[in-house]
Structures are given as C-alpha cells and as structure tokens.
Design a protein around this motif. Structure first.
Motif, PDB file in Angstrom:
ATOM      1  N   GLY A   1     -12.265   8.581  -2.964  1.00  0.00           N
ATOM      2  CA  GLY A   1     -11.355   9.391  -2.112  1.00  0.00           C
ATOM      3  C   GLY A   1     -11.643   9.192  -0.742  1.00  0.00           C
ATOM      4  O   GLY A   1     -11.134   9.844   0.325  1.00  0.00           O
ATOM      5  N   GLY A   2     -12.589   8.145  -0.200  1.00  0.00           N
ATOM      6  CA  GLY A   2     -12.827   7.884   1.194  1.00  0.00           C
ATOM      7  C   GLY A   2     -11.617   6.933   1.595  1.00  0.00           C
ATOM      8  O   GLY A   2     -10.608   6.748   1.276  1.00  0.00           O
ATOM      9  N   ARG A   3     -12.153   6.279   2.658  1.00  0.00           N
ATOM     10  CA  ARG A   3     -10.994   5.399   3.268  1.00  0.00           C
ATOM     11  C   ARG A   3     -11.640   4.109   3.686  1.00  0.00           C
ATOM     12  O   ARG A   3     -12.764   3.815   3.932  1.00  0.00           O
ATOM     13  CB  ARG A   3     -10.721   6.131   4.887  1.00  0.00           C
ATOM     14  CG  ARG A   3     -10.292   7.533   4.790  1.00  0.00           C
ATOM     15  CD  ARG A   3      -9.450   7.980   5.869  1.00  0.00           C
ATOM     16  NE  ARG A   3      -8.791   9.357   5.687  1.00  0.00           N
ATOM     17  CZ  ARG A   3      -7.612   9.262   5.232  1.00  0.00           C
ATOM     18  NH1 ARG A   3      -6.741   8.362   5.020  1.00  0.00           N
ATOM     19  NH2 ARG A   3      -7.085  10.703   5.039  1.00  0.00           N
TER      20      ARG A   3
ATOM     21  N   ASP B   1     -16.295   1.020   4.960  1.00  0.00           N
ATOM     22  CA  ASP B   1     -15.701   2.293   4.574  1.00  0.00           C
ATOM     23  C   ASP B   1     -16.156   3.530   5.172  1.00  0.00           C
ATOM     24  O   ASP B   1     -17.162   3.593   5.773  1.00  0.00           O
ATOM     25  CB  ASP B   1     -16.229   2.278   3.286  1.00  0.00           C
ATOM     26  CG  ASP B   1     -15.648   1.580   2.292  1.00  0.00           C
ATOM     27  OD1 ASP B   1     -14.521   1.076   2.286  1.00  0.00           O
ATOM     28  OD2 ASP B   1     -16.533   0.588   1.481  1.00  0.00           O
TER      29      ASP B   1
ATOM     30  N   TYR C   1       0.863  -1.140   0.080  1.00  0.00           N
ATOM     31  CA  TYR C   1      -0.018   0.063   0.142  1.00  0.00           C
ATOM     32  C   TYR C   1       0.934   1.175  -0.139  1.00  0.00           C
ATOM     33  O   TYR C   1       1.797   1.449   0.804  1.00  0.00           O
ATOM     34  CB  TYR C   1      -0.986   0.088   1.332  1.00  0.00           C
ATOM     35  CG  TYR C   1      -1.709   1.132   1.240  1.00  0.00           C
ATOM     36  CD1 TYR C   1      -2.764   1.464   0.835  1.00  0.00           C
ATOM     37  CD2 TYR C   1      -1.142   2.269   2.147  1.00  0.00           C
ATOM     38  CE1 TYR C   1      -3.667   2.587   0.706  1.00  0.00           C
ATOM     39  CE2 TYR C   1      -1.893   3.534   2.406  1.00  0.00           C
ATOM     40  CZ  TYR C   1      -3.222   3.555   1.507  1.00  0.00           C
ATOM     41  OH  TYR C   1      -4.086   4.976   1.905  1.00  0.00           O
TER      42      TYR C   1
ATOM     43  N   LEU D   1      -7.382   3.634   5.725  1.00  0.00           N
ATOM     44  CA  LEU D   1      -6.383   3.920   4.440  1.00  0.00           C
ATOM     45  C   LEU D   1      -7.274   4.483   3.477  1.00  0.00           C
ATOM     46  O   LEU D   1      -8.126   4.018   2.962  1.00  0.00           O
ATOM     47  CB  LEU D   1      -5.991   2.567   3.996  1.00  0.00           C
ATOM     48  CG  LEU D   1      -5.114   1.768   4.974  1.00  0.00           C
ATOM     49  CD1 LEU D   1      -4.758   0.395   4.487  1.00  0.00           C
ATOM     50  CD2 LEU D   1      -3.827   2.507   5.528  1.00  0.00           C
ATOM     51  N   ALA D   2      -6.697   5.781   2.822  1.00  0.00           N
ATOM     52  CA  ALA D   2      -7.139   6.718   1.737  1.00  0.00           C
ATOM     53  C   ALA D   2      -7.151   5.497   0.390  1.00  0.00           C
ATOM     54  O   ALA D   2      -6.200   4.979   0.181  1.00  0.00           O
ATOM     55  CB  ALA D   2      -6.536   7.646   1.575  1.00  0.00           C
ATOM     56  N   THR D   3      -8.224   5.415  -0.143  1.00  0.00           N
ATOM     57  CA  THR D   3      -8.635   4.781  -1.424  1.00  0.00           C
ATOM     58  C   THR D   3      -9.541   5.425  -2.344  1.00  0.00           C
ATOM     59  O   THR D   3     -10.728   5.586  -1.823  1.00  0.00           O
ATOM     60  CB  THR D   3      -8.753   3.241  -1.345  1.00  0.00           C
ATOM     61  OG1 THR D   3      -8.868   2.390  -2.683  1.00  0.00           O
ATOM     62  CG2 THR D   3      -9.777   2.811  -0.515  1.00  0.00           C
ATOM     63  N   GLU D   4      -9.541   5.175  -3.746  1.00  0.00           N
ATOM     64  CA  GLU D   4     -10.408   5.700  -4.643  1.00  0.00           C
ATOM     65  C   GLU D   4     -11.204   4.475  -4.987  1.00  0.00           C
ATOM     66  O   GLU D   4     -12.271   4.459  -5.742  1.00  0.00           O
ATOM     67  CB  GLU D   4      -9.634   6.153  -5.899  1.00  0.00           C
ATOM     68  CG  GLU D   4      -8.847   7.548  -5.896  1.00  0.00           C
ATOM     69  CD  GLU D   4      -9.617   8.646  -5.397  1.00  0.00           C
ATOM     70  OE1 GLU D   4     -11.037   8.692  -6.125  1.00  0.00           O
ATOM     71  OE2 GLU D   4      -9.300   9.323  -4.870  1.00  0.00           O
TER      72      GLU D   4
ATOM     73  N   SER E   1     -12.879   2.689  -2.302  1.00  0.00           N
ATOM     74  CA  SER E   1     -13.826   2.531  -1.354  1.00  0.00           C
ATOM     75  C   SER E   1     -15.427   2.974  -1.907  1.00  0.00           C
ATOM     76  O   SER E   1     -15.506   3.338  -3.079  1.00  0.00           O
ATOM     77  CB  SER E   1     -13.553   3.266  -0.224  1.00  0.00           C
ATOM     78  OG  SER E   1     -13.864   4.815  -0.371  1.00  0.00           O
TER      79      SER E   1
END
Length: 98
Positions: free
Chosen positions: A68-70, A96, A13, A59-62, A64
C-alpha cells in the motif's frame, strides 16, 4: 522474475489487471519505469509539463517494501527525452515510501 512482475511487463501503470489491451495507446506520451517493483511498466505522462516530468513520481503499489506504499521513480538528469507521442524517457527507481 516472479509472477507479479511478469504480469506487469508491457502494461501501462493504472490499467486494470483484467484489461484486454493494457498496452500503450497511439497519440499518448509515456515514460518507461526502470528497476524496482514496477520495472517494465509504462507511465502515461501525456500533458505533463517539463517541470512535472523533472519532479519524478511516487506511485502507489502493493509491490513496494510497504504494501500500500509508494515506489519512487525519478528521471535521469542527463537522459534523452523525445517530444511527442510514444516513449519520451525513462524514470529510474529510487526507493520506497510508506
């Protein structure tokens, strides 16, 4: 498994998508992320205290529910933990957050 999920498998990651060697490094400690949008990724926890590991991560992720959430991951209360370099334990997907 979609293309984004295949791209992430076996990677650490936070590594750039075009990194020629996105895998784990010797002498580093990792957790395996299980389930959710980051399933199969490794998270570098080198230098984390036991309390930090117990707290889990957001963890930030596109990928989710909210772009742009976590993605939220937590350790299993009874899961094994190995000290030192390598994969120490697993964090399981718990939801999420925006």
């Amino acid at each position: 498994m979609n293309g984004d999920e295949q791209l992430l498998r076996g990677r650490v990651y936070g590594c750039d998508h075009d990194d020629p060697d996105p895998g784990p490094l010797p002498a580093r400690t990792y957790v395996t992320l299980v389930g959710g949008p980051l399933d199969g990724l490794l998270l570098d926890i080198t230098g984390w205290t036991p309390e930090e590991v117990d707290g889990g991560v957001a963890l930030a992720t596109e990928l989710s529910r909210w772009p742009g959430g976590r993605a939220l991951y937590d350790p299993s209360a009874d899961g094994p933990r190995a000290p030192g370099p390598g994969v120490a334990c697993r964090f399981y997907y718990s939801g999420d957050a925006p």
